[in-house]
Motif scaffolding. Structure first.
Motif, short mmCIF file in Angstrom:
data_model
loop_
_atom_site.label_atom_id
_atom_site.label_comp_id
_atom_site.label_asym_id
_atom_site.label_seq_id
_atom_site.Cartn_x
_atom_site.Cartn_y
_atom_site.Cartn_z
N LEU A 88 0.82 -1.21 0.00
CA LEU A 88 0.00 0.00 0.00
C LEU A 88 0.86 1.26 0.00
O LEU A 88 0.48 2.27 -0.59
CB LEU A 88 -0.93 0.00 1.21
N GLU A 89 2.01 1.19 0.65
CA GLU A 89 2.90 2.35 0.68
C GLU A 89 3.34 2.74 -0.73
O GLU A 89 3.39 3.92 -1.09
CB GLU A 89 4.12 2.06 1.56
N VAL A 96 -1.95 5.80 -6.92
CA VAL A 96 -2.97 4.83 -7.34
C VAL A 96 -4.13 4.93 -6.35
O VAL A 96 -3.92 5.02 -5.14
CB VAL A 96 -2.39 3.40 -7.35
N THR A 97 -5.34 4.91 -6.86
CA THR A 97 -6.52 5.05 -5.98
C THR A 97 -7.47 3.86 -6.03
O THR A 97 -8.44 3.84 -5.28
CB THR A 97 -7.32 6.31 -6.36
N ARG A 98 -7.20 2.87 -6.90
CA ARG A 98 -8.12 1.75 -7.07
C ARG A 98 -7.39 0.42 -7.06
O ARG A 98 -6.38 0.25 -7.75
CB ARG A 98 -8.88 1.87 -8.41
N VAL A 99 -7.92 -0.52 -6.30
CA VAL A 99 -7.46 -1.91 -6.37
C VAL A 99 -8.72 -2.77 -6.51
O VAL A 99 -9.82 -2.35 -6.16
CB VAL A 99 -6.65 -2.34 -5.13
N LEU A 129 -7.90 -0.99 6.05
CA LEU A 129 -6.49 -0.76 5.75
C LEU A 129 -6.32 0.02 4.44
O LEU A 129 -5.46 0.91 4.33
CB LEU A 129 -5.75 -2.09 5.67
N LEU A 130 -7.14 -0.31 3.45
CA LEU A 130 -7.07 0.40 2.17
C LEU A 130 -7.49 1.85 2.33
O LEU A 130 -6.90 2.76 1.72
CB LEU A 130 -7.96 -0.29 1.15
N ALA A 131 -8.51 2.08 3.13
CA ALA A 131 -9.00 3.45 3.33
C ALA A 131 -7.91 4.34 3.91
O ALA A 131 -7.79 5.52 3.54
CB ALA A 131 -10.23 3.44 4.23
N ASP A 132 -7.13 3.80 4.82
CA ASP A 132 -6.05 4.57 5.42
C ASP A 132 -5.01 5.00 4.39
O ASP A 132 -4.28 5.98 4.60
CB ASP A 132 -5.36 3.76 6.53
#
Length: 282
Positions: A88-89, A96-99, A129-132
């Motif tokens: 994520l880092e 990048v904003t989408r997974v 975790l993704l939101a962070d």
């Protein structure tokens, strides 16, 4: 919305930098990020510089794959969670904003209720975790009956249940990967997409289906290029996506091995034109 080059989805073995060059040359609006390439750059600063160069070429990032398998055995799921922050880092450094990931639509041992609880709980954890990291997660439901009926317990394979799972997770950064092929094989119509907004859609895939098979005979990995057969109502599908105010990437994912055997520039010129037609709402 913008046309997106996803070389992997097309089955084209392109290295990341070549994909960027070809995306720019053929008029795509975006290109998929490559976390492995990001790691090879050695630092978040280098990743940020690379991302700035991509933006300078007029390209946006499409969607990266979620590196956490939601339905994996517990030990594997925990291992993936341990590795997730480092991934994520890099994605965050790149902007990048989408997974995205897909929901396996059946299980041999977990019944529907058990599988639902597993997915809802894990989805809630991963989404936090993704939101962070400023990331949205797209979930793709898989429509073909020839796939979801192959194990003892069918699971989510349509839009309604996918949306219910997202709501049940309580996550606000989770939406849908809408694929015209799964929408068609799930027996859905443009009316089923009514009421969706940009916040509900993370990514869009467009494909067509074989014209020598009935809907319930279609195979997940045997598709056709968008607008090739007219079996799928792509005009109705894309009209609904436009009405939703969707602003993200649109890609083609046909699972056609012959594409890799053709001159890459010819393939991408064709794919780009098909995507432009969809994005324009023609």
């Amino acid at each position: 919305m913008f046309s997106n080059l996803s070389a992997g989805a097309l089955g084209l073995p392109l290295v990341h930098t070549t994909a960027i060059d070809l995306a720019a040359a053929h008029g795509f609006g975006g290109v998929d990020p490559d976390p492995e390439y990001f790691r090879s750059l050695g630092s978040t600063g280098a990743v940020a510089e690379h991302a700035a160069e991509v933006r300078e070429r007029g390209l946006e990032w499409g969607m990266a794959g979620l590196p956490v398998p939601l339905d994996a055995p517990a030990a594997r799921f925990r291992e993936a969670l341990v590795d997730l922050p480092a991934a994520l880092e890099l994605l965050q450094a790149a902007g990048v904003t989408r997974v995205g990931t897909w929901i396996r639509p059946m299980h041999d041992s977990l019944d529907h209720r058990q599988n639902w609880r597993l997915h809802a709980g894990r989805l809630s954890l991963v989404a936090e975790l993704l939101a962070d990291a400023g990331l949205r997660l797209g979930l793709e439901y898989i429509g073909p009956k020839t796939f979801w009926s192959t194990e003892r317990f069918p699971f989510i394979h349509g839009l309604r249940e996918a949306r219910e799972l997202i709501a049940d997770s309580g996550a606000t950064n989770v939406g849908l990967i809408l694929d015209s092929y799964h929408w068609y094989t799930a027996g859905e119509s443009a009316e089923d997409l009514a009421g969706l907004t940009d916040a509900d859609i993370v990514s869009v895939d467009i494909n067509d289906a074989r014209d020598d098979r009935e809907r319930d005979e279609q195979q997940d990995l045997d598709r056709r290029l968008p607008y090739a057969t007219g079996v799928i109502d792509l005009a109705g599908f894309m009209a609904a996506v436009h009405t939703a105010g969707y602003t993200g990437p649109v890609k083609v994912e046909p699972f056609m091995k012959e594409l890799a055997e053709q001159p890459v520039d010819e393939v991408l010129a064709d794919i780009s034109a098909r995507l432009d037609r969809a994005v324009a709402g023609e």
